[in-house]
Scaffold this active site. Structure first.
Site, PDB file in Angstrom:
ATOM      1  N   TYR A 145       0.792  -1.137  -0.008  1.00 52.05           N
ATOM      2  CA  TYR A 145      -0.124  -0.153  -0.036  1.00 52.05           C
ATOM      3  C   TYR A 145       1.004   1.174  -0.026  1.00 52.05           C
ATOM      4  O   TYR A 145       2.008   1.241   0.542  1.00 52.05           O
ATOM      5  CB  TYR A 145      -0.898  -0.036   1.194  1.00 52.05           C
ATOM      6  N   CYS A 146       0.318   2.362  -0.683  1.00 51.89           N
ATOM      7  CA  CYS A 146       1.027   3.434  -0.842  1.00 51.89           C
ATOM      8  C   CYS A 146       2.599   3.060  -1.417  1.00 51.89           C
ATOM      9  O   CYS A 146       3.315   3.683  -0.746  1.00 51.89           O
ATOM     10  CB  CYS A 146       1.169   4.252   0.652  1.00 51.89           C
ATOM     11  N   PRO A 147       2.483   2.618  -2.556  1.00 50.97           N
ATOM     12  CA  PRO A 147       3.772   2.182  -3.151  1.00 50.97           C
ATOM     13  C   PRO A 147       4.633   3.374  -3.430  1.00 50.97           C
ATOM     14  O   PRO A 147       4.120   4.630  -4.110  1.00 50.97           O
ATOM     15  CB  PRO A 147       3.568   1.507  -4.237  1.00 50.97           C
TER      16      PRO A 147
END
Length: 277
Positions: A145-147
């Site tokens: 997540y949130c790469p």
């Protein structure tokens, strides 16, 4: 050692306990205040630690999900409070097993471009965890997540993400460190949030296809139980070793006016975005 990490004076603000029951929005206001103060030369470079109870901080793109209200309802059902930050990036999880560190410096300190800011934080993390320093890599972990291009991982498992905010002549480099608990369980929460918020509706923006198996906590990676207070102690030791003076303590009376201004602004912005959902 990175030149920006060694200083005559470090200011240290520890909100890893006092901030737990407070909104993460207060931390965003605190970093904006520090950018303002440090950019104006009213405070030395500062390291601030912060921890908040179960919350999911969404970015502007998350707010535009077609069924975002359904996704936020799911988060509430799972015991997590959703908020929207007024900046880029995507959803991240905050809880008492995650230590957030902000390094706030002045643009006048020297040439600190975007990548150099990220590199400064990477070097700090490697110094804090010498037992895995040579294994830590910085590149985008697809499926997290949130790469981002400065995801921190060991053996392909992400344990941290870095962001930056630059305002008023100040530079805040922020990192979340997944210290305790299950990185995979946090990823499952964000995966479910996106599934509920998308419901297979096509969108112009490509949201991450979150895969829990690519995320882990530092405790899971190292194979030994770490704690947020223990990592915070490592950070304090580092600052003592890389400064001649360390000033400790929260905002003083003269600084509270700026903090109140930024706090009001960030809460009003979040309220407006949530009403638009």
């Amino acid at each position: 050692m990175n030149e920006f990490l060694t200083r005559k004076t470090w200011r240290y603000i520890d909100q890893s306990v006092s901030g737990i029951g407070r909104s993460p929005l207060e931390s965003f206001a605190a970093d904006d205040t520090l950018c303002h103060l440090i950019g104006a030369g009213l405070s030395p470079a500062t390291v601030r630690t912060w921890v908040h109870s179960a919350s999911v901080v969404m970015g502007i793109q998350d707010h535009r999900l077609p069924f975002v209200q359904a996704g936020m309802d799911l988060l509430e059902e799972r015991g997590y409070h959703p908020i929207v930050r007024n900046s880029g990036g995507l959803a991240v999880v905050l809880d008492e097993g995650i230590l957030n560190i902000s390094i706030v410096v002045s643009e006048k300190d020297g040439h600190l471009d975007i990548n150099a800011g990220y590199d400064m934080m990477v070097e700090l993390v490697k110094a804090l965890f010498p037992e895995i320093a040579e294994r830590i890599e910085a590149y985008e972990i697809v499926g997290s997540y949130c790469p981002g291009s400065y995801d921190l991982s060991v053996d392909g498992k992400k344990f941290a993400g870095i962001a930056q905010r630059r305002i008023r002549g100040g530079i805040a480099v922020q990192i979340y460190l997944s210290v305790e608990g299950s990185g995979g369980a946090r990823a499952e929460l964000v995966r479910d949030f996106y599934e509920r918020s998308l419901q297979q509706e096509p969108t112009k923006f490509d949201y991450p296809n979150v895969r829990p198996e690519v995320m882990a906590s530092l405790s899971e990676i190292i194979g030994e139980p770490l704690s947020v207070p223990g990592v915070n102690a490592r950070l304090q030791q580092f600052l003592y070793a890389h400064s001649e003076e360390m000033r400790m303590g929260p905002f003083v009376e003269d600084e509270m006016e700026q903090y109140t201004y930024y706090l009001t602004r960030v809460f009003e912005r979040n309220k407006k975005l949530l009403l638009e959902s």
